[in-house]
Design an enzyme around this catalytic site. Structure first.
Site, PDB file in Angstrom:
ATOM      1  N   SER A  67       4.513   1.763   8.254  1.00  0.00           N
ATOM      2  CA  SER A  67       4.102   0.891   7.152  1.00  0.00           C
ATOM      3  C   SER A  67       5.299   0.287   6.451  1.00  0.00           C
ATOM      4  O   SER A  67       6.232   0.988   6.084  1.00  0.00           O
ATOM      5  CB  SER A  67       3.312   1.694   6.108  1.00  0.00           C
ATOM      6  OG  SER A  67       2.044   2.026   6.580  1.00  0.00           O
ATOM      7  N   GLY A  68       5.242  -1.026   6.255  1.00  0.00           N
ATOM      8  CA  GLY A  68       6.291  -1.702   5.521  1.00  0.00           C
ATOM      9  C   GLY A  68       7.432  -2.197   6.381  1.00  0.00           C
ATOM     10  O   GLY A  68       8.222  -3.032   5.950  1.00  0.00           O
ATOM     11  N   HIS A 107       0.810  -1.220   0.000  1.00  0.00           N
ATOM     12  CA  HIS A 107       0.000   0.000   0.000  1.00  0.00           C
ATOM     13  C   HIS A 107       0.847   1.277   0.000  1.00  0.00           C
ATOM     14  O   HIS A 107       0.331   2.366  -0.256  1.00  0.00           O
ATOM     15  CB  HIS A 107      -0.988  -0.001   1.182  1.00  0.00           C
ATOM     16  CG  HIS A 107      -0.385   0.325   2.516  1.00  0.00           C
ATOM     17  ND1 HIS A 107      -0.121  -0.629   3.475  1.00  0.00           N
ATOM     18  CD2 HIS A 107      -0.008   1.496   3.056  1.00  0.00           C
ATOM     19  CE1 HIS A 107       0.392  -0.054   4.550  1.00  0.00           C
ATOM     20  NE2 HIS A 107       0.459   1.243   4.321  1.00  0.00           N
ATOM     21  N   ASP A 112      -0.768  -7.545   1.353  1.00  0.00           N
ATOM     22  CA  ASP A 112      -0.118  -6.239   1.441  1.00  0.00           C
ATOM     23  C   ASP A 112       1.393  -6.420   1.564  1.00  0.00           C
ATOM     24  O   ASP A 112       1.978  -6.282   2.638  1.00  0.00           O
ATOM     25  CB  ASP A 112      -0.681  -5.475   2.643  1.00  0.00           C
ATOM     26  CG  ASP A 112      -0.255  -4.014   2.663  1.00  0.00           C
ATOM     27  OD1 ASP A 112       0.336  -3.551   1.667  1.00  0.00           O
ATOM     28  OD2 ASP A 112      -0.522  -3.339   3.683  1.00  0.00           O
TER      29      ASP A 112
END
Length: 266
Positions: free
Chosen positions: A210-211, A67, A115
């Site tokens: 994120s990530g 994302h 994701d």
């Protein structure tokens, strides 16, 4: 830095595009997490910029969340390894302008399924004390509820966008599956997701972590994916072990691209 929030009863998926900083955490010892990657994602026009985390799994490969990039057109991605303070030009840093990345073909921005994203580094990272890769969980390898794991990231330290530039970290516990099933209903998938967080509502990965990896027992088991809009507990992580076969298949393609006869190696 500690942030105590009331847990909201309402539910809404919130993928975190943008770099994040750990809420309720502490500054990491510089370069103690040499696998951490800092992703700067910028539109070609330069008008839009976002940031994410990631982690090195091989000298030529970084894992992150789909994302962070999905749905964005004509973006430039820069990966920085070996950083502690991302606002300084530290001698330990290695910077890569990424020309090739792969988003899982079945990623859904609506449900946050699959994701996961793999980025190719060229040239390969030079392994040092400040830059090294982390092993990731193998297929069907699971981490038990109650296990203490660790997350790290740069960016926000609160929901009100307080920021600093150094790497922060926090520990989070793996939660029972029903905790996330109750919060996210059909969107939480046991096979491909991990439920984790601080049940006291004081610590969390937040926007733009994120990530980054959820590290348990020395391995990357999860990737920071999504959470509820109105609270910091629980959080959902992409289950890396579920995607091991996809990851290894893409890594083999990376190797083929580096062969002299490959058109993409030019």
């Amino acid at each position: 830095m500690l942030l105590l929030l009331l847990l909201a009863s309402s539910f809404l998926l919130l993928p975190w595009a943008g770099a994040g900083r750990i809420i309720g955490g502490w500054e990491a010892k510089p370069h103690s997490r040499p696998y951490m990657a800092y992703l700067s994602i910028q539109s070609e026009s330069g008008r839009h910029r976002s940031k994410c985390g990631g982690f090195l799994i091989r000298p030529d490969a970084v894992l992150s969340a789909a994302h962070c990039v999905a749905g964005k057109k004509n973006v430039n991605i820069t990966v920085t390894l070996g950083a502690h303070n991302i606002n300084k030009n530290e001698p330990t840093q290695q910077v890569f302008h990424v020309g090739h990345w792969v988003i899982h073909p079945k990623y859904s921005g609506y449900t946050s399924e699959n994701d996961i994203m793999l980025l190719k580094l060229k040239p390969r990272a030079k392994l040092t004390k400040s830059v090294s890769y982390i092993p990731f969980a193998r297929y069907k390898e699971r981490v038990e509820p109650g296990t203490t794991c660790h997350v790290a990231g740069w960016g926000w330290t609160s929901r009100s966008r307080d920021v600093t530039s150094v790497l922060m970290e926090a520990d989070l516990k793996v939660q029972r599956e029903n905790i996330c099933e109750d919060s996210f209903k059909k969107y939480y998938l046991q096979q491909s997701m991990i439920c984790a967080g601080d049940e006291n509502g004081k610590k969390a990965a937040f926007r733009g972590d994120s990530g980054g990896p959820l590290v348990c027992n020395g391995k990357a088991h999860g990737i920071v994916s999504y959470g509820p809009q109105n609270s910091i507990f629980p959080k959902v992580f992409t289950r890396v072990s579920y995607f091991e076969r996809w990851i290894r298949a893409e890594l083999r393609k990376f190797a083929l691209q580096d062969q002299p006869d490959s058109p993409s190696s030019v």
